[in-house]
Design an enzyme around this catalytic site. Structure first.
Site, PDB file in Angstrom:
ATOM      1  N   PRO A  79       0.833  -1.195   0.000  1.00 59.23           N
ATOM      2  CA  PRO A  79       0.000   0.000   0.000  1.00 59.23           C
ATOM      3  C   PRO A  79       0.877   1.259   0.000  1.00 59.23           C
ATOM      4  O   PRO A  79       1.937   1.259   0.633  1.00 59.23           O
ATOM      5  CB  PRO A  79      -0.817  -0.100   1.286  1.00 59.23           C
ATOM      6  CG  PRO A  79      -0.269  -1.234   2.070  1.00 59.23           C
ATOM      7  CD  PRO A  79       0.665  -2.025   1.204  1.00 59.23           C
ATOM      8  N   GLY A 129       3.671   4.365   5.235  1.00 61.86           N
ATOM      9  CA  GLY A 129       4.793   4.089   6.129  1.00 61.86           C
ATOM     10  C   GLY A 129       5.440   2.739   5.925  1.00 61.86           C
ATOM     11  O   GLY A 129       6.237   2.300   6.744  1.00 61.86           O
ATOM     12  N   LEU A 130       5.121   2.069   4.798  1.00 64.45           N
ATOM     13  CA  LEU A 130       5.728   0.754   4.554  1.00 64.45           C
ATOM     14  C   LEU A 130       6.824   0.829   3.485  1.00 64.45           C
ATOM     15  O   LEU A 130       7.248  -0.193   2.948  1.00 64.45           O
ATOM     16  CB  LEU A 130       4.651  -0.273   4.164  1.00 64.45           C
ATOM     17  CG  LEU A 130       3.568  -0.508   5.223  1.00 64.45           C
ATOM     18  CD1 LEU A 130       2.572  -1.566   4.755  1.00 64.45           C
ATOM     19  CD2 LEU A 130       4.168  -0.934   6.563  1.00 64.45           C
ATOM     20  N   GLY A 131       7.275   2.034   3.201  1.00 70.30           N
ATOM     21  CA  GLY A 131       8.438   2.215   2.329  1.00 70.30           C
ATOM     22  C   GLY A 131       8.153   2.036   0.851  1.00 70.30           C
ATOM     23  O   GLY A 131       9.043   1.646   0.083  1.00 70.30           O
ATOM     24  N   SER A 132       6.907   2.349   0.427  1.00 70.72           N
ATOM     25  CA  SER A 132       6.582   2.125  -0.993  1.00 70.72           C
ATOM     26  C   SER A 132       7.407   3.026  -1.913  1.00 70.72           C
ATOM     27  O   SER A 132       7.842   2.587  -2.984  1.00 70.72           O
ATOM     28  CB  SER A 132       5.091   2.329  -1.248  1.00 70.72           C
ATOM     29  OG  SER A 132       4.741   3.664  -0.985  1.00 70.72           O
ATOM     30  N   SER A 133       7.653   4.271  -1.502  1.00 72.46           N
ATOM     31  CA  SER A 133       8.401   5.149  -2.409  1.00 72.46           C
ATOM     32  C   SER A 133       9.858   4.692  -2.509  1.00 72.46           C
ATOM     33  O   SER A 133      10.432   4.684  -3.607  1.00 72.46           O
ATOM     34  CB  SER A 133       8.298   6.620  -1.996  1.00 72.46           C
ATOM     35  OG  SER A 133       8.812   6.804  -0.713  1.00 72.46           O
ATOM     36  N   ALA A 184      10.969   1.578  -2.124  1.00 73.83           N
ATOM     37  CA  ALA A 184      10.997   0.325  -2.899  1.00 73.83           C
ATOM     38  C   ALA A 184      10.780   0.614  -4.390  1.00 73.83           C
ATOM     39  O   ALA A 184      11.407  -0.016  -5.247  1.00 73.83           O
ATOM     40  CB  ALA A 184       9.940  -0.640  -2.376  1.00 73.83           C
ATOM     41  N   ASP A 195      14.886   3.600   3.955  1.00 77.33           N
ATOM     42  CA  ASP A 195      13.961   2.818   3.123  1.00 77.33           C
ATOM     43  C   ASP A 195      14.678   2.161   1.945  1.00 77.33           C
ATOM     44  O   ASP A 195      14.507   0.967   1.694  1.00 77.33           O
ATOM     45  CB  ASP A 195      12.830   3.727   2.588  1.00 77.33           C
ATOM     46  CG  ASP A 195      11.815   4.080   3.666  1.00 77.33           C
ATOM     47  OD1 ASP A 195      12.112   3.861   4.854  1.00 77.33           O
ATOM     48  OD2 ASP A 195      10.731   4.574   3.317  1.00 77.33           O
TER      49      ASP A 195
END
Ligand code: PMV
Length: 326
Positions: free
Chosen positions: A105, A109-113, A115, A156
């Site tokens: 998602p 806050g799960l580091g999508s940008s 990754a 990240d």
């Protein structure tokens, strides 16, 4: 020819925000990924499409939206920046078709940008036949993270590149921790969008306004992470959980928690978690709970009953990967 790369997202067990101020963070790559494919074009445009349903093409600084209107530019720009960073680094001028898809998602806050940037750099590098090592992938993906927020710690991109569970300090080599037993976590997504850049900047303003108050908090967070690393090395999840609770308190005091995050954190603790805290930028987005394996479902239910979306994720030891498909 087409190149594909995948890069995992992350959770921060302790130390987000404080890591921007040169303190260590304890961070873990999770089994949710961004995939990027890159192929050549006959012109010099960079065309990007995403599973978020936005697409468009860049010709230098000019942007032509296809789906998503002018708003698409903001979402696609970091991908373009990552691709251009590789082209520039290799001194190559050419157009690309880039496709991004994700089970991570975004903006929670799960580091999508991070990754996305890492997978883009790796895919474009692979397509161009460059053997980019991990350090180059991190360096080249940092430009996009700077676009997302001006003072990224690099955590990240680093964990997404290396995978595993590790301690990270700005400008230092990542230190992997060998943990043989599982680290059972439940992520709770509050569903509230937020912007990491704004949150990091909000903290900066307070640090500048109240240096004597904030410096000891930052210092305490650093000490806390050192203890948390030690607890994880000894597979002492109970101590790690206690420290995560304290870390949530520190993050609350610097102003990055929110009512819904606090609600999910308290619900997870009541549901039997060993510890719970917000994870990533805060202000909405996700929290993370550490629990024993036998309590994980109860913790997930408690998060769901409190209005969050639980995500049961696992540590992944492998970071970014890239390959060619003919
Ligand atoms: O919200 P995320 O997943 O982008 O995590 C950001 C982590 C921070 O420590 C808040 C910022 C940083 O650059 O380290």
């Amino acid at each position: 020819m087409k190149a594909i790369a995948s890069a995992p997202g992350k959770i921060i067990l302790t130390g987000e925000h404080f890591v921007v101020y040169d303190e260590p963070a304890l961070v873990m790559a999770i089994n949710r990924y961004v995939w990027v494919s890159a192929e050549d074009r006959s012109d010099i445009e960079i065309y990007i499409s995403t599973s978020l349903g936005v697409s468009g093409s860049f010709n230098g600084e000019m942007f032509k939206p296809e789906i998503g209107g002018e708003d698409a530019k903001k979402i696609l720009e970091p991908i373009k920046i990552s691709a251009e960073a590789v082209l520039k680094n290799l001194n190559v001028k050419r157009g690309l078709n880039i496709e991004v898809s994700s089970t991570l998602p975004i903006a929670v806050g799960l580091g999508s940008s991070g990754a996305s940037a890492v997978a883009t750099v790796a895919a474009v590098g692979k397509l161009l036949g460059a053997n980019l090592n991990k350090k180059s992938i991190i360096d080249l993906s940092t430009e996009a993270e700077r676009y997302v927020h001006s003072n990224p710690s690099g955590v990240d991109q680093t964990i997404s590149t290396y995978g595993g569970v590790a301690s990270y300090k700005k400008g230092r080599r990542i230190m992997h921790l060998k943990v043989l037993s599982p680290i059972p976590i439940v992520i709770g997504n509050s569903g509230v969008d937020r912007n990491t850049g704004k949150l990091v900047n909000g903290v900066k303003l307070k640090v500048e306004k109240f240096p004597n108050v904030f410096k000891p908090l930052i210092n305490a967070a650093g000490k806390l992470t050192i203890k948390a690393i030690d607890a994880l090395k000894h597979e002492d999840l109970e101590t790690l959980g206690q420290l995560m609770d304290v870390d949530h308190g520190l993050l609350t005091s610097i102003g990055v928690s929110s009512e819904i995050l606090d609600k999910l954190v308290y619900a997870a603790r009541r549901g039997g978690a060993l510890g719970a805290k917000l994870t990533g930028g805060g202000g909405g987005g996700c929290m993370v709970a550490l629990s024993n394996l036998d309590k994980r479902d109860a913790v997930a239910k408690a998060i769901s009953d409190a209005g969050g979306t639980p995500i049961i994720a696992e540590k992944v030891d492998r970071g970014v990967r890239s390959w060619i498909v003919k």
